[in-house]
Design an enzyme around this catalytic site. Structure first.
Site, PDB file in Angstrom:
ATOM      1  N   THR A 132     -24.466 -25.924 -25.981  1.00 35.11           N
ATOM      2  CA  THR A 132     -23.627 -27.077 -26.315  1.00 35.11           C
ATOM      3  C   THR A 132     -23.013 -26.931 -27.711  1.00 35.11           C
ATOM      4  O   THR A 132     -23.670 -26.483 -28.645  1.00 35.11           O
ATOM      5  CB  THR A 132     -24.480 -28.365 -26.290  1.00 35.11           C
ATOM      6  OG1 THR A 132     -25.137 -28.437 -25.036  1.00 35.11           O
ATOM      7  CG2 THR A 132     -23.646 -29.607 -26.506  1.00 35.11           C
ATOM      8  N   GLU A 133     -21.764 -27.334 -27.823  1.00 35.58           N
ATOM      9  CA  GLU A 133     -21.064 -27.301 -29.121  1.00 35.58           C
ATOM     10  C   GLU A 133     -20.606 -28.704 -29.488  1.00 35.58           C
ATOM     11  O   GLU A 133     -20.522 -29.578 -28.616  1.00 35.58           O
ATOM     12  CB  GLU A 133     -19.852 -26.363 -29.023  1.00 35.58           C
ATOM     13  CG  GLU A 133     -20.288 -24.952 -28.689  1.00 35.58           C
ATOM     14  CD  GLU A 133     -19.162 -23.937 -28.777  1.00 35.58           C
ATOM     15  OE1 GLU A 133     -17.981 -24.343 -28.885  1.00 35.58           O
ATOM     16  OE2 GLU A 133     -19.478 -22.739 -28.749  1.00 35.58           O
ATOM     17  N   GLY A 162     -19.512 -30.260 -24.539  1.00 35.42           N
ATOM     18  CA  GLY A 162     -20.834 -30.574 -24.003  1.00 35.42           C
ATOM     19  C   GLY A 162     -20.870 -30.359 -22.504  1.00 35.42           C
ATOM     20  O   GLY A 162     -21.318 -29.316 -22.015  1.00 35.42           O
ATOM     21  N   GLY A 168     -27.458 -20.251 -14.672  1.00 37.33           N
ATOM     22  CA  GLY A 168     -28.655 -19.767 -13.977  1.00 37.33           C
ATOM     23  C   GLY A 168     -29.925 -20.203 -14.690  1.00 37.33           C
ATOM     24  O   GLY A 168     -30.910 -20.588 -14.060  1.00 37.33           O
ATOM     25  N   GLU A 219     -28.993 -31.150 -20.168  1.00 42.23           N
ATOM     26  CA  GLU A 219     -29.007 -30.246 -19.005  1.00 42.23           C
ATOM     27  C   GLU A 219     -28.172 -30.805 -17.857  1.00 42.23           C
ATOM     28  O   GLU A 219     -28.553 -30.739 -16.693  1.00 42.23           O
ATOM     29  CB  GLU A 219     -30.446 -29.995 -18.549  1.00 42.23           C
ATOM     30  CG  GLU A 219     -31.299 -29.584 -19.712  1.00 42.23           C
ATOM     31  CD  GLU A 219     -32.133 -28.376 -19.459  1.00 42.23           C
ATOM     32  OE1 GLU A 219     -31.956 -27.757 -18.406  1.00 42.23           O
ATOM     33  OE2 GLU A 219     -32.922 -28.053 -20.339  1.00 42.23           O
TER      34      GLU A 219
HETATM   35  C1  LIG Z   1     -32.152 -34.512 -27.502  1.00 47.84           C
HETATM   36  C2  LIG Z   1     -31.204 -33.511 -26.924  1.00 47.84           C
HETATM   37  C3  LIG Z   1     -31.579 -32.181 -26.798  1.00 47.84           C
HETATM   38  C4  LIG Z   1     -30.673 -31.238 -26.323  1.00 47.84           C
HETATM   39  N1  LIG Z   1     -31.047 -29.908 -26.251  1.00 47.84           N
HETATM   40  C5  LIG Z   1     -30.097 -28.965 -25.973  1.00 47.84           C
HETATM   41  C6  LIG Z   1     -30.398 -27.563 -26.071  1.00 47.84           C
HETATM   42  O1  LIG Z   1     -31.546 -27.174 -26.342  1.00 47.84           O
HETATM   43  N2  LIG Z   1     -29.407 -26.662 -25.869  1.00 47.84           N
HETATM   44  C7  LIG Z   1     -28.137 -27.050 -25.548  1.00 47.84           C
HETATM   45  O2  LIG Z   1     -27.269 -26.172 -25.391  1.00 47.84           O
HETATM   46  N3  LIG Z   1     -27.815 -28.371 -25.429  1.00 47.84           N
HETATM   47  C8  LIG Z   1     -28.763 -29.328 -25.634  1.00 47.84           C
HETATM   48  N4  LIG Z   1     -28.437 -30.675 -25.548  1.00 47.84           N
HETATM   49  C9  LIG Z   1     -27.057 -31.046 -25.271  1.00 47.84           C
HETATM   50  C10 LIG Z   1     -26.851 -31.700 -23.911  1.00 47.84           C
HETATM   51  O3  LIG Z   1     -26.981 -30.756 -22.886  1.00 47.84           O
HETATM   52  C11 LIG Z   1     -25.484 -32.392 -23.939  1.00 47.84           C
HETATM   53  O4  LIG Z   1     -25.640 -33.551 -24.764  1.00 47.84           O
HETATM   54  C12 LIG Z   1     -24.997 -32.782 -22.564  1.00 47.84           C
HETATM   55  O5  LIG Z   1     -24.649 -31.643 -21.821  1.00 47.84           O
HETATM   56  C13 LIG Z   1     -23.779 -33.728 -22.617  1.00 47.84           C
HETATM   57  O6  LIG Z   1     -22.820 -33.257 -23.495  1.00 47.84           O
HETATM   58  P1  LIG Z   1     -22.189 -34.265 -24.592  1.00 47.84           P
HETATM   59  O7  LIG Z   1     -23.313 -34.911 -25.311  1.00 47.84           O
HETATM   60  O8  LIG Z   1     -21.213 -33.475 -25.390  1.00 47.84           O
HETATM   61  O9  LIG Z   1     -21.474 -35.374 -23.762  1.00 47.84           O
HETATM   62  P2  LIG Z   1     -19.970 -35.321 -23.162  1.00 47.84           P
HETATM   63  O10 LIG Z   1     -19.789 -34.051 -22.394  1.00 47.84           O
HETATM   64  O11 LIG Z   1     -19.023 -35.640 -24.245  1.00 47.84           O
HETATM   65  O12 LIG Z   1     -20.023 -36.505 -22.133  1.00 47.84           O
HETATM   66  C14 LIG Z   1     -19.885 -37.905 -22.526  1.00 47.84           C
HETATM   67  C15 LIG Z   1     -19.832 -38.736 -21.271  1.00 47.84           C
HETATM   68  O13 LIG Z   1     -18.692 -38.361 -20.477  1.00 47.84           O
HETATM   69  C16 LIG Z   1     -19.098 -38.076 -19.151  1.00 47.84           C
HETATM   70  N5  LIG Z   1     -18.248 -37.022 -18.587  1.00 47.84           N
HETATM   71  C17 LIG Z   1     -17.965 -35.801 -19.111  1.00 47.84           C
HETATM   72  N6  LIG Z   1     -17.174 -35.112 -18.279  1.00 47.84           N
HETATM   73  C18 LIG Z   1     -16.956 -35.886 -17.205  1.00 47.84           C
HETATM   74  C19 LIG Z   1     -16.248 -35.730 -15.973  1.00 47.84           C
HETATM   75  N7  LIG Z   1     -15.604 -34.599 -15.663  1.00 47.84           N
HETATM   76  N8  LIG Z   1     -16.236 -36.765 -15.105  1.00 47.84           N
HETATM   77  C20 LIG Z   1     -16.911 -37.913 -15.369  1.00 47.84           C
HETATM   78  N9  LIG Z   1     -17.603 -38.130 -16.500  1.00 47.84           N
HETATM   79  C21 LIG Z   1     -17.635 -37.123 -17.399  1.00 47.84           C
HETATM   80  C22 LIG Z   1     -20.554 -37.614 -19.280  1.00 47.84           C
HETATM   81  O14 LIG Z   1     -21.266 -37.794 -18.047  1.00 47.84           O
HETATM   82  C23 LIG Z   1     -21.063 -38.535 -20.379  1.00 47.84           C
HETATM   83  O15 LIG Z   1     -21.452 -39.754 -19.819  1.00 47.84           O
HETATM   84  C24 LIG Z   1     -29.368 -31.641 -25.947  1.00 47.84           C
HETATM   85  C25 LIG Z   1     -29.024 -33.004 -26.029  1.00 47.84           C
HETATM   86  C26 LIG Z   1     -29.916 -33.919 -26.505  1.00 47.84           C
HETATM   87  C27 LIG Z   1     -29.495 -35.367 -26.608  1.00 47.84           C
END
Ligand SMILES: Cc1cc2nc3c(=O)[nH]c(=O)nc-3n(C[C@H](O)[C@H](O)[C@H](O)COP(=O)(O)OP(=O)(O)OC[C@H]3O[C@@H](n4cnc5c(N)ncnc54)[C@H](O)[C@@H]3O)c2cc1C
Length: 392
Positions: free
Chosen positions: A139-140, A144, A245, A371
Site C-alpha cells: 500500500t502507498e 490503496g 498470491g 487486505e
Molecule cells: C492497521 C492497518 C495495517 C495495515 N497493514 C498493511 C501492510 O502490512 N501492508 C500493506 O501493504 N498494507 C497494509 N494496510 C493497508 C490496507 O491494505 C489498505 O488500507 C486497504 O487496502 C485500503 O486502502 P486505502 O486505505 O488506501 O483505502 P482506499 O483504497 O482509498 O479506499 C477508501 C474507500 O473507497 C472504497 N473504494 C475504493 N475503490 C473502490 C471501488 N472501485 N469501488 C467501490 N469502492 C471503492 C474502499 O472500499 C474504501 O471504503 C494496513 C492498513 C491498516 C489500517
C-alpha cells in the site's frame, strides 16, 4: 482485565471434522494465548505498543510459517491447522494475529514461493525462529485499493537496483529487519524486492494515533535512493499476481482469525448474561438478550462451516481467490457485528478494558479494511459471478 475463562463454542460438533493434529495445534495455541497474551494484552493496547517479548513464544508455537516446509524452519502443517492457529491467536488479539499473518503469509510465503533456493535458505529459518521479523510493503499513500497504480520503482544501476518511493500502513514496519517491497521496474512491471534494515536511504517511521490494532506496530517504508543488491529480487514471479498470491494466503488466515475474535465476544457476553442481574433476573433471561446471543452463535456456526470447507479446498489446492474473498468479507463482517452486539449486552462494562470486547471491536475496524476492504471483496465476488468487471 478479567481472568481468561474462554471456552469455544462448537454448536454443530465441528470438532468431529478435525483431526487429532488439528485439535492439538488448537489447544497448544489456546494455552499459549491464555498464558502469555491474555494477561498483558489490554495493557499493551492501552499503551499502543506491540509486546515484543511474545515473539519467541509465537515462534515456539509454530505461528511463523505454520505451512512452510520443515526444511526451511516452518511447521509443515496443513491449511486447517494454520487456520485454527490464526483463530486462537486472534481470539487473543487481532494485532498479534496480524504480526503472525504478515510474517507467515506476506513475508515467508513470497520468499518460499517466488524466491530462489539461496534466498529461502538465507531468510526462512531466521524468520521462522523470530530472530528476524519481516513486513510487507504494497500500500502507498495514494494507492490503496488499487495497488496496480503504485509509483514505488527501481532502476538498474550497475550491480544493484536504485529503489525510490514510499509505502504506508505497513504492519510490523517499525521493528522489522526486512521488508518484502513491491515496486515497478523500468518497464512498469511489479516485482518483489527484499529490503533489509540498515540499507542506506531506507527508513521506517512509526504511525501513531490509531484507535485500532493498538497492540500492533504500524509504520511507513521510505526509500530514498536505496541501493538494493540485484540478488534481492524475487525471481520466480512478477506482476500484480505475485502480491495478490500472498494476499490470498493472508486473507484465508483472516477468515479464520476473526472467528476467534467473534467467539471471544460471544463467550464473554454469554457468561455475563447469566451472571448480571437486573429486574430480579439474569439479563440472559430476557428475550431481547437471547435474540442477540442466538443470532451470534448462528453466525459463528455458519462462519465456522464456511471456513472449514475453504480449508479443505485449500488443502486440495482448489480454493479460488474469489472464494477466499467471500470468506474474508463474510467473516469479518460477522465478527464486527457480533462485537457490537456483545458490547451492548455488557452495558457500561462493555466499554471498559476489564473485558476484551471493545478492543476486539476497535481492532476489527482495521481488519475489515486491510487486505482488501469490505467493498472490494464484494466487487471480487460480483466479478466472479457475472464476469463483468466493476473495477474498470
Ligand atoms: C492497521 C492497518 C495495517 C495495515 N497493514 C498493511 C501492510 O502490512 N501492508 C500493506 O501493504 N498494507 C497494509 N494496510 C493497508 C490496507 O491494505 C489498505 O488500507 C486497504 O487496502 C485500503 O486502502 P486505502 O486505505 O488506501 O483505502 P482506499 O483504497 O482509498 O479506499 C477508501 C474507500 O473507497 C472504497 N473504494 C475504493 N475503490 C473502490 C471501488 N472501485 N469501488 C467501490 N469502492 C471503492 C474502499 O472500499 C474504501 O471504503 C494496513 C492498513 C491498516 C489500517
Amino acid at each position: 482485565m478479567k481472568p481468561d475463562l474462554f471456552e469455544s463454542p462448537d454448536y454443530y460438533n465441528l470438532d468431529d471434522l478435525l483431526t487429532d493434529e488439528h485439535k492439538l495445534v488448537r489447544s497448544a495455541t489456546r494455552a499459549w494465548v491464555k498464558r502469555d497474551v491474555s494477561p498483558i494484552i489490554e495493557d499493551y493496547a492501552q499503551k499502543a505498543e506491540f509486546p515484543m517479548q511474545i515473539i519467541g513464544g509465537l515462534a515456539d508455537i509454530g505461528a511463523f510459517g505454520p505451512y512452510i516446509p520443515e526444511e526451511y524452519g516452518g511447521s509443515g502443517l496443513d491449511q486447517i491447522s494454520y487456520g485454527l492457529m490464526m483463530q486462537e491467536i486472534e481470539r487473543g488479539d487481532s494485532g498479534i494475529r496480524s504480526t503472525a499473518s504478515v510474517q507467515s503469509s506476506l513475508v515467508m510465503y513470497p520468499i518460499w514461493k517466488y524466491g530462489n533456493e539461496t534466498q529461502r535458505q538465507k531468510y526462512l529459518p531466521k524468520l521462522a525462529s523470530g530472530e528476524w521479523m519481516g513486513c510487507f510493503g504494497l500500500t502507498e499513500p495514494d494507492h490503496g485499493s488499487n495497488p496496480s497504480e503504485m509509483v514505488t520503482n527501481f532502476k538498474v544501476k550497475g550491480d544493484h537496483y536504485l529503489l525510490n518511493g514510499a509505502k504506508m500502513w505497513i504492519s510490523n514496519a517499525p521493528f522489522a529487519q526486512l521488508a518484502v517491497v513491491w515496486a515497478k521496474d523500468e518497464n512498469n512491471r511489479i516485482h518483489g524486492l527484499i529490503v533489509e534494515r540498515g540499507m542506506e536511504g531506507f527508513s521506517t517511521p512509526e504511525t501513531h494515533n490509531k484507535w485500532s490494532l493498538r497492540a500492533s506496530a504500524t509504520g511507513e517504508l521510505i526509500f530514498d535512493n536505496v541501493k538494493v543488491p540485484k540478488e534481492n529480487i524475487l525471481p520466480n514471479k512478477s506482476g500484480l499476481g505475485a502480491p495478490l498470491g500472498c494476499l490470498d494466503s493472508a486473507r484465508y488466515g483472516i477468515a479464520w482469525g476473526v472467528i476467534g475474535a467473534a467467539m471471544d465476544c460471544y463467550d464473554t457476553a454469554l457468561r455475563y448474561s447469566k451472571e448480571r442481574m437486573q429486574f430480579g433476573k439474569p439479563i440472559g433471561q430476557f428475550q431481547l438478550q437471547q435474540k442477540k446471543l442466538a443470532e451470534m452463535i448462528t453466525e459463528i456456526t455458519k462462519a465456522q462451516l464456511l471456513t472449514w470447507r475453504l480449508g479443505v479446498l485449500r488443502n486440495e489446492g482448489k480454493a479460488t481467490s474469489a472464494q477466499i474473498s467471500m470468506a474474508k468479507r463474510n467473516n469479518v463482517n460477522m465478527a464486527i457485528n457480533i462485537a457490537r452486539e456483545a458490547r451492548q449486552i455488557l452495558g457500561g462494562m462493555g466499554i471498559t478494558g476489564e473485558y476484551s470486547i471493545m478492543r476486539h471491536s476497535m481492532n476489527l475496524e482495521s481488519v475489515i479494511t486491510y487486505e482488501g476492504t469490505h467493498d472490494i471483496h464484494l466487487l471480487i465476488t460480483g466479478l466472479d459471478i457475472t464476469g463483468l468487471n466493476a473495477f474498470k
